[in-house]
Scaffold this active site. Structure first.
Site, PDB file in Angstrom:
ATOM      1  N   SER A  51       0.858  -1.182   0.000  1.00 41.90           N
ATOM      2  CA  SER A  51       0.000   0.000   0.000  1.00 41.90           C
ATOM      3  C   SER A  51       0.896   1.234   0.000  1.00 41.90           C
ATOM      4  CB  SER A  51      -0.926  -0.025   1.221  1.00 41.90           C
ATOM      5  OG  SER A  51      -1.763   1.106   1.255  1.00 41.90           O
ATOM      6  N   TYR A 111      -5.042   8.556  -5.637  1.00 37.26           N
ATOM      7  CA  TYR A 111      -4.047   7.581  -5.183  1.00 37.26           C
ATOM      8  C   TYR A 111      -4.419   6.993  -3.822  1.00 37.26           C
ATOM      9  CZ  TYR A 111       0.559   5.785  -3.778  1.00 37.26           C
ATOM     10  OH  TYR A 111       1.593   4.996  -3.351  1.00 37.26           O
ATOM     11  N   LYS A 168      -5.245   3.009  -2.578  1.00 38.24           N
ATOM     12  CA  LYS A 168      -4.410   2.337  -1.588  1.00 38.24           C
ATOM     13  C   LYS A 168      -5.189   2.005  -0.312  1.00 38.24           C
ATOM     14  CE  LYS A 168      -0.490   2.110  -3.809  1.00 38.24           C
ATOM     15  NZ  LYS A 168       0.134   0.808  -4.139  1.00 38.24           N
TER      16      LYS A 168
END
Length: 333
Positions: A176, A190, A194
Site C-alpha cells: 500500500s 491515489y 491504496k
C-alpha cells in the site's frame, strides 16, 4: 500501605508483560523459509519490487518477476541474478499487465508455477502514483488508479490463492502506502486506491488464516524510486511541502523490512518511526500477529493520537498558507 499496593500493581504489570512475551511466539505463525521457495513479485522490474526480489534471491528463493515492460524486466533479471547464493536458483520474467485481464494473469501465473513450482509468497507491488488537486485530476485517472493499484493486486492474488489453500501454506503481501493510511493533499485518486487494499487484506486474512496463509499489508514511505522521481515533476506545492516533513528512504532499506515481516507473517509492515506511529494509529480492527503487538498498540494509541493532531495542524497550516499566497499572487497580477 499505599506504597506496598503500588509495588504489587507494578509487579503484576511486569509479570503480565513478561507472560505476554513468553506466550507470543507460541501463537505467532511459523516463519516461511525462503531458501528454495518460489516468490512472485509484481511490479518487479524497478523500485521497491525489484529490491524485494533481490532480498528474496539473496536468501535462496526462486523469483518470478512480473511487469509490463520487457526491456526493464530483462535488465532487472540480470541485476537480481548477481545475488544468487547457489547454482540452482532461477529468475523468470513474465510480461503482462496485471490489471487488464484476469484470465491472462491466471495463465501466466500457472505457467510460472509449472516452471518453478507452486507460489510460496506473492508480493503485490505493481502500482503507480499521480498527484494533483481533485478538480484538476482527469476523471479517467481515478479509474486507472483503482484498476492498477487495486485490481492489479486482486488478480494475481486470486490466481494463487487456491493452490496455497490446497498446500495449507503461503504468504501474500499487498504494498500500500503511507498515503493509504492518511489522506493527504493531492492524493484523492491515489489514496483511495491504496485505502482499498486495507479492506481487501483484512477480509482476506480472516478467510485464509485457518489454511496457514498469512497476509502482510505494507506501508512504504516516500522511497527513492523512478516512480517518485516522475511523480515529483507534477506534484502540487502543498504535497511537496507535506512530503518534506518526513525523509526519503532507499528501496533496499524498505525491501529488507517488508521481506522480514512477510516471512514472519506479520499483518502490518511499516518503515521508520513515522510509519510505526501511523500503523498503530490506524490499526482499528486489523488483525495482530502476536499479543505483544496488540498490547503495544493499546498502550501507545493515546500518545500517538496527541502527536498526530500536531501533524494534522501543521499540514492544514501548509495548505492554508499556499492558498493565501496564490490568492495574493492573483491579486497582484
Amino acid at each position: 500501605l499505599p506504597f506496598i499496593m503500588l509495588l504489587v500493581v507494578a509487579a503484576f504489570i511486569v509479570a503480565f508483560v513478561l507472560l505476554l512475551y513468553m506466550i507470543s511466539p507460541l501463537i505467532s505463525p511459523k516463519p516461511l523459509k525462503l531458501n528454495g521457495a518460489h516468490v512472485v513479485v509484481t511490479g518487479g522490474s524497478s523500485g521497491i519490487g525489484k529490491s524485494i526480489a533481490v532480498e528474496c534471491y539473496r536468501q535462496g528463493a526462486f523469483i518470478t518477476l512480473v511487469a509490463r515492460d520487457e526491456e526493464k524486466l530483462l535488465r532487472a533479471k540480470k541485476e537480481v541474478e548477481k545475488y544468487a547464493i547457489n547454482d540452482k536458483q532461477v529468475v523468470l520474467c513474465v510480461s503482462v499487465d496485471v490489471s487488464s485481464d484476469y484470465t491472462q494473469v491466471e495463465n501466466v501465473i500457472k505457467q510460472a508455477q509449472e516452471k518453478l513450482g507452486p507460489v510460496d509468497m506473492l508480493i503485490n507491488c505493481a502500482g503507480t502514483s499521480i498527484s494533483a488537486k481533485f478538480e484538476e485530476m482527469e476523471v479517467e485517472r481515478f479509474k486507472e488508479m483503482i484498476e492498477l493499484n487495486y485490481l492489479g493486486s486482486v488478480y494475481p492474488t486470486r490466481a494463487v490463492i487456491t493452490t496455497m489453500k490446497e498446500r495449507r501454506m503461503g504468504r501474500i503481501m499487498f504494498v500500500s502506502s503511507q498515503a493509504g493510511q492518511i489522506g493527504l493533499f493531492g492524493y484523492t485518486a491515489y489514496s483511495a486506491s491504496k485505502f482499498a487494499l486495507r479492506g481487501l487484506a483484512e477480509a482476506l486474512q480472516m478467510e485464509v488464516k485457518p489454511y496457514n496463509i498469512y497476509v502482510t499489508l505494507a506501508f512504504p514511505p516516500d522511497t527513492d524510486t523512478p516512480l517518485l522521481a516522475e511523480e515529483n515533476k507534477s506534484k502540487p506545492l502543498e504535497t511537496k511541502l507535506i512530503s518534506e516533513t518526513s525523509g526519503v528512504w532507499q528501496p533496499d532499506q524498505v525491501a529488507k523490512i517488508f521481506v522480514r515481516d512477510a516471512v514472519q507473517g506479520n499483518f502490518n509492515s511499516s518503515v521508520g518511526p513515522d510509519g510505526y506511529m501511523l500503523s498503530a494509529l490506524t490499526c482499528g480492527m486489523s488483525p495482530v500477529t502476536s499479543i505483544t503487538e496488540g498490547l503495544q498498540q493499546i498502550v501507545t494509541m493515546g500518545l500517538f493520537r496527541s502527536i498526530a493532531l500536531f501533524y494534522l495542524g501543521s499540514f492544514d497550516s501548509i495548505v492554508r498558507r499556499c492558498m493565501i499566497q496564490r490568492e495574493q499572487s492573483k491579486e497582484a497580477d
